[in-house]
Motif scaffolding. Structure first.
Motif, short mmCIF file in Angstrom:
data_model
loop_
_atom_site.label_atom_id
_atom_site.label_comp_id
_atom_site.label_asym_id
_atom_site.label_seq_id
_atom_site.Cartn_x
_atom_site.Cartn_y
_atom_site.Cartn_z
N LEU A 151 0.83 -1.20 0.00
CA LEU A 151 0.00 0.00 0.00
C LEU A 151 0.87 1.25 0.00
N HIS A 152 1.92 1.26 0.81
CA HIS A 152 2.85 2.39 0.83
C HIS A 152 3.48 2.57 -0.55
N GLN A 153 3.88 1.47 -1.18
CA GLN A 153 4.49 1.55 -2.52
C GLN A 153 3.50 2.12 -3.53
N THR A 154 2.27 1.64 -3.50
CA THR A 154 1.25 2.10 -4.44
C THR A 154 0.94 3.58 -4.23
N VAL A 155 0.76 3.97 -2.98
CA VAL A 155 0.48 5.37 -2.66
C VAL A 155 1.64 6.25 -3.12
N GLY A 156 2.87 5.83 -2.84
CA GLY A 156 4.04 6.60 -3.26
C GLY A 156 4.11 6.72 -4.77
N SER A 157 3.82 5.66 -5.48
CA SER A 157 3.86 5.68 -6.94
C SER A 157 2.80 6.61 -7.52
N VAL A 158 1.60 6.57 -6.97
CA VAL A 158 0.53 7.46 -7.43
C VAL A 158 0.94 8.91 -7.19
N LEU A 159 1.51 9.20 -6.03
CA LEU A 159 1.94 10.56 -5.73
C LEU A 159 3.04 11.01 -6.67
N LEU A 160 4.00 10.13 -6.97
CA LEU A 160 5.08 10.50 -7.89
C LEU A 160 4.53 10.84 -9.27
N ARG A 161 3.57 10.06 -9.75
CA ARG A 161 2.98 10.34 -11.06
C ARG A 161 2.20 11.65 -11.06
N SER A 162 1.69 12.05 -9.92
CA SER A 162 0.87 13.25 -9.83
C SER A 162 1.65 14.48 -9.41
N ALA A 163 2.92 14.32 -9.08
CA ALA A 163 3.68 15.38 -8.42
C ALA A 163 4.06 16.56 -9.31
N SER A 175 8.04 19.83 -5.15
CA SER A 175 9.03 19.12 -4.32
C SER A 175 8.41 18.55 -3.04
N ALA A 176 7.41 19.23 -2.48
CA ALA A 176 6.78 18.71 -1.26
C ALA A 176 6.07 17.39 -1.54
N VAL A 177 5.43 17.28 -2.70
CA VAL A 177 4.75 16.04 -3.07
C VAL A 177 5.79 14.95 -3.36
N HIS A 178 6.90 15.33 -4.00
CA HIS A 178 7.97 14.36 -4.23
C HIS A 178 8.47 13.78 -2.90
N LEU A 179 8.67 14.65 -1.91
CA LEU A 179 9.14 14.19 -0.60
C LEU A 179 8.12 13.27 0.06
N LEU A 180 6.85 13.60 -0.06
CA LEU A 180 5.79 12.76 0.50
C LEU A 180 5.78 11.40 -0.19
N ALA A 181 5.95 11.40 -1.50
CA ALA A 181 5.98 10.14 -2.26
C ALA A 181 7.19 9.30 -1.87
N VAL A 182 8.33 9.93 -1.76
CA VAL A 182 9.55 9.21 -1.38
C VAL A 182 9.42 8.64 0.03
N ASP A 183 8.79 9.39 0.92
CA ASP A 183 8.57 8.89 2.28
C ASP A 183 7.74 7.62 2.25
N GLN A 184 6.70 7.59 1.43
CA GLN A 184 5.85 6.40 1.30
C GLN A 184 6.66 5.23 0.73
N ILE A 185 7.44 5.50 -0.30
CA ILE A 185 8.23 4.44 -0.94
C ILE A 185 9.32 3.95 0.01
N THR A 201 9.06 3.78 3.20
CA THR A 201 8.37 2.90 4.15
C THR A 201 8.21 1.52 3.54
N TYR A 202 7.89 1.47 2.24
CA TYR A 202 7.78 0.20 1.53
C TYR A 202 9.12 -0.55 1.54
N CYS A 203 10.21 0.19 1.31
CA CYS A 203 11.54 -0.42 1.20
C CYS A 203 12.17 -0.73 2.55
N GLN A 204 11.63 -0.19 3.62
CA GLN A 204 12.21 -0.36 4.95
C GLN A 204 12.42 -1.85 5.25
N GLY A 205 13.64 -2.17 5.56
CA GLY A 205 13.97 -3.53 5.92
C GLY A 205 14.21 -4.44 4.72
#
Length: 129
Positions: free
Chosen positions: A92-104, A108-118, A120-124
């Motif tokens: 879900l974090h990956q999907t949300v981040g991807s949607v935000l990146l496409r819409s950004a 830059s604030a939206v890019h940062l929000l998208a990267v934060d979501q992605i 979270t997906y990549c964590q660990g």
């Protein structure tokens, strides 16, 4: 208390459940402009998140303060977030981040929000070369 909240949450209409699950990925609050980006072209959900968030306000799950939707209590947000199975939560974090990146666009604030979501997906996870 968390068990009671989880039971109550599972009784909510599906669009409301899906919307607050996505909202919980952002922490305790989400900005209306972020919701609008997530709604763009219905890439994430086949319905308007804004309508579901209005219902969430009526249900006492979130409250609206200006352009922000905020969970009425941290325990509500935490319970909703933890009802999402861990593997689905990461996706879900990956999907949300991807949607935000496409819409950004060039926001830059939206890019940062998208990267934060992605992130979270990549964590660990160990990423390939």
């Amino acid at each position: 208390v968390a068990e009671l909240l989880a039971t109550r949450f599972n009784e909510l209409p599906l669009p409301l459940m899906q919307t607050v699950m996505i909202t919980s990925c952002f922490g305790s609050q989400i900005d209306e402009s972020t919701v609008n980006l997530l709604n763009a072209g219905h890439q994430l959900l086949p319905f308007e998140m804004e309508d579901a968030l209005k219902l969430a306000v009526k249900e006492g799950i979130v409250e609206k303060a200006g352009p922000l939707y905020q969970f009425t209590h941290d325990l509500i947000r935490q319970t909703i977030y933890e009802t999402i199975p861990a593997n689905e939560r990461k996706l879900l974090h990956q999907t949300v981040g991807s949607v935000l990146l496409r819409s950004a666009a060039n926001d830059s604030a939206v890019h940062l929000l998208a990267v934060d979501q992605i992130n979270t997906y990549c964590q660990g996870e160990v990423l390939g070369p």
